[in-house]
Design a protein around this motif. Structure first.
Motif, PDB file in Angstrom:
ATOM      1  N   TYR A  16       0.833  -1.207   0.000  1.00 49.15           N
ATOM      2  CA  TYR A  16       0.000   0.000   0.000  1.00 49.15           C
ATOM      3  C   TYR A  16       0.867   1.257   0.000  1.00 49.15           C
ATOM      4  CZ  TYR A  16      -3.388  -3.486   1.602  1.00 49.15           C
ATOM      5  OH  TYR A  16      -4.175  -4.589   1.727  1.00 49.15           O
ATOM      6  N   GLU A  17       0.372   2.268  -0.717  1.00 48.89           N
ATOM      7  CA  GLU A  17       1.061   3.552  -0.766  1.00 48.89           C
ATOM      8  C   GLU A  17       0.013   4.671  -0.655  1.00 48.89           C
ATOM      9  OE1 GLU A  17       4.806   4.268  -3.076  1.00 48.89           O
ATOM     10  OE2 GLU A  17       3.394   5.314  -4.402  1.00 48.89           O
ATOM     11  N   PHE A  18       0.377   5.743   0.050  1.00 44.00           N
ATOM     12  CA  PHE A  18      -0.585   6.818   0.304  1.00 44.00           C
ATOM     13  C   PHE A  18      -0.054   8.156  -0.199  1.00 44.00           C
ATOM     14  CE2 PHE A  18      -1.463   3.473   3.308  1.00 44.00           C
ATOM     15  CZ  PHE A  18      -2.850   3.436   3.388  1.00 44.00           C
ATOM     16  N   TRP A  19      -0.956   8.920  -0.843  1.00 43.00           N
ATOM     17  CA  TRP A  19      -0.617  10.221  -1.412  1.00 43.00           C
ATOM     18  C   TRP A  19      -1.598  11.283  -0.903  1.00 43.00           C
ATOM     19  CZ3 TRP A  19       3.477  11.101  -4.838  1.00 43.00           C
ATOM     20  CH2 TRP A  19       4.154   9.949  -5.277  1.00 43.00           C
ATOM     21  N   MET A  20      -1.128  12.531  -0.927  1.00 45.26           N
ATOM     22  CA  MET A  20      -1.969  13.642  -0.480  1.00 45.26           C
ATOM     23  C   MET A  20      -1.817  14.818  -1.423  1.00 45.26           C
ATOM     24  SD  MET A  20      -1.880  15.784   3.137  1.00 45.26           S
ATOM     25  CE  MET A  20      -0.259  16.489   2.783  1.00 45.26           C
ATOM     26  N   TYR A  34       5.299   2.506  -0.544  1.00 49.39           N
ATOM     27  CA  TYR A  34       4.776   1.140  -0.559  1.00 49.39           C
ATOM     28  C   TYR A  34       5.305   0.317   0.617  1.00 49.39           C
ATOM     29  CZ  TYR A  34       2.303   1.137  -5.032  1.00 49.39           C
ATOM     30  OH  TYR A  34       1.410   1.364  -6.033  1.00 49.39           O
ATOM     31  N   SER A  35       4.365  -0.345   1.309  1.00 53.16           N
ATOM     32  CA  SER A  35       4.701  -1.245   2.412  1.00 53.16           C
ATOM     33  C   SER A  35       3.502  -2.153   2.636  1.00 53.16           C
ATOM     34  CB  SER A  35       4.999  -0.456   3.702  1.00 53.16           C
ATOM     35  OG  SER A  35       3.807   0.086   4.243  1.00 53.16           O
ATOM     36  N   THR A  36       3.654  -3.087   3.545  1.00 54.02           N
ATOM     37  CA  THR A  36       2.529  -3.991   3.862  1.00 54.02           C
ATOM     38  C   THR A  36       1.534  -3.354   4.824  1.00 54.02           C
ATOM     39  OG1 THR A  36       3.837  -4.961   5.659  1.00 54.02           O
ATOM     40  CG2 THR A  36       3.942  -6.058   3.500  1.00 54.02           C
ATOM     41  N   ASN A  37       1.829  -2.160   5.300  1.00 55.55           N
ATOM     42  CA  ASN A  37       0.940  -1.476   6.252  1.00 55.55           C
ATOM     43  C   ASN A  37      -0.247  -0.853   5.512  1.00 55.55           C
ATOM     44  OD1 ASN A  37      -0.279  -0.062   8.304  1.00 55.55           O
ATOM     45  ND2 ASN A  37       1.488   1.224   8.794  1.00 55.55           N
ATOM     46  N   PRO A  38      -1.471  -1.312   5.785  1.00 57.05           N
ATOM     47  CA  PRO A  38      -2.635  -0.775   5.056  1.00 57.05           C
ATOM     48  C   PRO A  38      -3.140   0.552   5.632  1.00 57.05           C
ATOM     49  CG  PRO A  38      -3.381  -2.433   6.589  1.00 57.05           C
ATOM     50  CD  PRO A  38      -1.860  -2.393   6.712  1.00 57.05           C
ATOM     51  N   TRP A  57      -2.951   3.798  -2.993  1.00 58.99           N
ATOM     52  CA  TRP A  57      -2.576   2.927  -4.103  1.00 58.99           C
ATOM     53  C   TRP A  57      -2.287   1.521  -3.555  1.00 58.99           C
ATOM     54  CZ3 TRP A  57       1.469   5.771  -7.710  1.00 58.99           C
ATOM     55  CH2 TRP A  57       0.910   6.992  -8.169  1.00 58.99           C
ATOM     56  N   VAL A  58      -2.515   0.522  -4.397  1.00 57.92           N
ATOM     57  CA  VAL A  58      -2.212  -0.848  -4.001  1.00 57.92           C
ATOM     58  C   VAL A  58      -1.610  -1.583  -5.207  1.00 57.92           C
ATOM     59  CG1 VAL A  58      -4.523  -1.725  -4.566  1.00 57.92           C
ATOM     60  CG2 VAL A  58      -3.103  -2.951  -2.907  1.00 57.92           C
ATOM     61  N   ASP A  75      -1.659  -1.123  -9.078  1.00 59.63           N
ATOM     62  CA  ASP A  75      -2.660  -2.015  -9.663  1.00 59.63           C
ATOM     63  C   ASP A  75      -4.053  -1.424  -9.521  1.00 59.63           C
ATOM     64  OD1 ASP A  75      -0.675  -3.823 -10.283  1.00 59.63           O
ATOM     65  OD2 ASP A  75      -0.967  -5.021  -8.459  1.00 59.63           O
ATOM     66  N   GLY A  76      -4.283  -0.674  -8.428  1.00 60.05           N
ATOM     67  CA  GLY A  76      -5.580  -0.044  -8.184  1.00 60.05           C
ATOM     68  C   GLY A  76      -5.421   1.102  -7.194  1.00 60.05           C
ATOM     69  N   PHE A  77      -6.397   1.977  -7.148  1.00 61.09           N
ATOM     70  CA  PHE A  77      -6.321   3.097  -6.202  1.00 61.09           C
ATOM     71  C   PHE A  77      -7.720   3.516  -5.778  1.00 61.09           C
ATOM     72  CE2 PHE A  77      -7.382   5.550  -9.894  1.00 61.09           C
ATOM     73  CZ  PHE A  77      -7.984   6.707  -9.407  1.00 61.09           C
TER      74      PHE A  77
END
Length: 295
Positions: A16-20, A34-38, A57-58, A75-77
């Motif tokens: 998982y990856e997070f954007w702002m 990206y990491s395994t932390n959701p 993002w995932v 792959d998806g967001f």
């Protein structure tokens, strides 16, 4: 702090990856790579007010990533929006039930109401007892907007109740030595000693014929009592006597019926004592007297 959490399906080894995207800009900022932390916990302290866009993002750990952008691959967001307010919560309105003043021992409900950017605001309650300068925490932060105070043992004087409020997404934009909050409100509350200010006494009739056996009604009327249903006590001093005698102990009855049968000629004195229903005194709050003439 605001926590963003995402889930995915049909992805055996998700990353998982997070954007702002802050307000007023077109440049996305990477919040967590990206990491395994959701989940990603964003510290909004100091963030300017406005509408923020967030994107999660995932991609599978072994994925070649189906989509590529200038920021990376996924792959998806999923995107969400949130608003940061300059004042996350308005100053809470604070009310008390029953209304001030009241007597010690009365249960009192202190209730706060604030408008916040998000639902489920948290409230914290503080109290400063009469005659002190120190605030004490009486109910820590929770979604409960009411504090129930047991006033038993409270001294006469003015108590102060303070309420702190925090938005569900806020750690508190303001800080003091006692903690953090978004906004505060307070209310004074008075504890009074129960008493009656005065009482009047009347007799009807005010004169009787000796030996007639006429009944005389002595009536007390209390005023300025803290509580309802004051207590009355009746005393009598017979003609040519110096000593008072109790003729009717404390009750809620404001009248005493005197049978004049056998009364000697002269002036009879009647005393009315009154005390509040919650008065701490064992004697009286106020008294008055009236006379009846026997001829």
């Amino acid at each position: 702090m605001i926590t963003f959490t995402t889930t995915t399906t049909n992805c055996p080894r998700p990353l998982y990856e997070f954007w702002m995207l802050p307000p007023g800009t077109t440049n996305w900022i990477l919040g967590q790579g990206y990491s395994t932390n959701p989940s990603w916990r964003w510290n909004s302290t100091g963030a300017p007010p406005g509408d923020y866009q967030f994107s999660a993002w995932v991609q599978d750990a072994y994925s070649g990533s189906a989509i590529s952008t200038g920021l990376g691959t996924y792959d998806g967001f999923l995107g969400v929006a949130d608003t940061i307010s300059a004042a996350p919560c308005t100053a809470p309105a604070v009310t008390a039930s029953p209304a001030s003043p009241t007597t010690s021992g009365t249960p009192v409900a202190i209730t706060a109401s604030s408008t916040c950017a998000h639902a489920n605001a948290a409230y914290e309650f503080w109290m400063r007892a009469a005659g002190t300068s120190t605030w004490q925490l009486v109910q820590p932060y929770s979604s409960n907007a009411t504090y129930n105070w047991n006033s038993t043992g409270a001294l006469a004087g003015t108590e102060y109740f303070g309420v702190w409020v925090r938005d569900a997404s806020s750690d508190g934009v303001n800080r003091s030595s006692m903690g953090r909050y978004d906004a505060v409100g307070s209310i004074p509350y008075s504890i009074v000693t129960a008493s009656c200010a005065s009482v009047s006494a009347t007799a009807a009739p005010t004169s009787v014929v000796r030996g007639s056996g006429t009944h005389v009604t002595i009536t007390g009327a209390a005023s300025g009592c803290t509580s309802a249903n004051p207590r009355y006590e009746f005393w009598m001093r017979a003609a040519s006597q110096n000593a008072w005698q109790l003729v009717q102990g404390y009750t809620t009855s404001a009248t005493y019926d005197w049978n004049s049968t056998g009364a000697a000629a002269g002036t009879i004195y009647f005393g009315v004592w009154v005390k509040d229903a919650s008065s701490p005194t064992s004697t009286l709050d106020a008294n008055a007297s009236t006379t009846v003439t026997v001829s």
